[in-house]
Design an enzyme around this catalytic site. Structure first.
Site, short mmCIF file in Angstrom:
data_model
loop_
_atom_site.label_atom_id
_atom_site.label_comp_id
_atom_site.label_asym_id
_atom_site.label_seq_id
_atom_site.Cartn_x
_atom_site.Cartn_y
_atom_site.Cartn_z
N HIS A 63 0.85 -1.20 0.00
CA HIS A 63 0.00 0.00 0.00
C HIS A 63 0.89 1.25 0.00
O HIS A 63 1.51 1.58 0.99
CB HIS A 63 -0.91 0.00 1.23
N TYR A 68 -0.64 7.12 3.15
CA TYR A 68 0.08 6.17 4.00
C TYR A 68 1.58 6.43 3.83
O TYR A 68 2.00 7.14 2.92
CB TYR A 68 -0.29 4.74 3.63
N ARG A 211 -16.15 -0.83 -1.54
CA ARG A 211 -17.36 -0.40 -0.85
C ARG A 211 -18.63 -1.05 -1.37
O ARG A 211 -19.58 -1.28 -0.63
CB ARG A 211 -17.47 1.13 -0.89
#
Length: 249
Positions: A63, A68, A211
């Protein structure tokens, strides 16, 4: 404010980043990492990949998006270091590439390695899709199989033009400009026709849907029904199959 005090279980004195630049006034200002701390984090990524392999995972994704840690090193807006990990494009991408090289040494060659990136920050002066293309070329050489093309999340001034499939363009750009690199599209892909079009048009090699599965855990089943495609339902669910020519009832 999104700040949690130590009394509330937060860690205000244990927030780190490439530079001492807060996301906004609601977040703590991170402490710029030392070279030794960067070495520790790099090795932590590699150790985590080794554990994932030992646990039997088949695919690994690093990631490096949405603000991040690895993502914040990439951006000239959040990374204003003056050492070998800041400044030029080569320096800002150094940590991610070091992590990838280290992981590829221990992650089996027959297991895919993905990297998720914010293809653009949607902020003037920030990371752009052109940067992503150049990074993808370096990641391909380092042994990455697929770029998961998301965007934004690293700067509070981002202006995101949300619409169905708005990030597909980034997957398409990587696929076209980096021969040999697979690309994945993500972002507001929530219906059968759009999902099918992205794949059939060759805009991306894969879709990443999050989602919509939270809203509809049976998204695969409903998508197949919407496209008129027969797929195997779980035996326990077969009686609930949507009415088609393949239905028993």
């Amino acid at each position: 404010s999104l700040r949690s005090t130590a009394e509330e279980g937060g860690w205000p004195d244990n927030v780190y980043g490439p530079s001492a630049i807060a996301y906004d006034d609601a977040h703590y200002t991170p402490t710029a990492m030392t070279a030794g701390q960067i070495d520790t984090v790099r090795q932590a990524f590699i150790d985590a990949a080794a554990r994932a392999d030992q646990a039997g995972f088949d695919v690994l994704e690093i990631h490096s998006a949405h603000g991040y840690l690895l993502s914040s090193f990439l951006s000239p807006l959040s990374n204003q270091r003056t050492d070998k990990y800041g400044g030029s494009f080569e320096n800002r991408t150094r940590l991610l590439l070091e992590v990838v090289h280290g992981i590829r040494q221990i992650w089996p060659q027959d297991k895919p390695l993905f990297v998720r990136v914010s293809s653009t920050e949607w902020v003037e002066g920030g990371w752009t899709i052109d940067d992503t293309v150049e990074l993808s070329k370096a990641l391909l050489a380092a042994g990455v199989d697929l770029i998961d093309c998301s965007s934004a999340g690293n700067n509070a001034h981002q202006k995101i033009p949300l619409s169905p499939g708005y990030q597909v363009q980034f997957a398409e750009r990587v696929k076209q400009d980096v021969p040999g690199m697979l690309s994945g599209a993500v972002g507001l892909i929530s219906n059968a026709s759009l999902a099918s079009k992205v794949v059939e048009d060759g805009s991306a090699d894969a879709l990443f849907i999050g989602r919509e599965f939270l809203r509809n855990p049976s998204f695969v089943l409903s998508t197949a029904h919407g496209l008129g495609i027969n797929i195997k339902w779980n035996n326990q669910y077969e009686r609930g199959r949507l009415k088609t020519k393949y239905s028993f009832v």
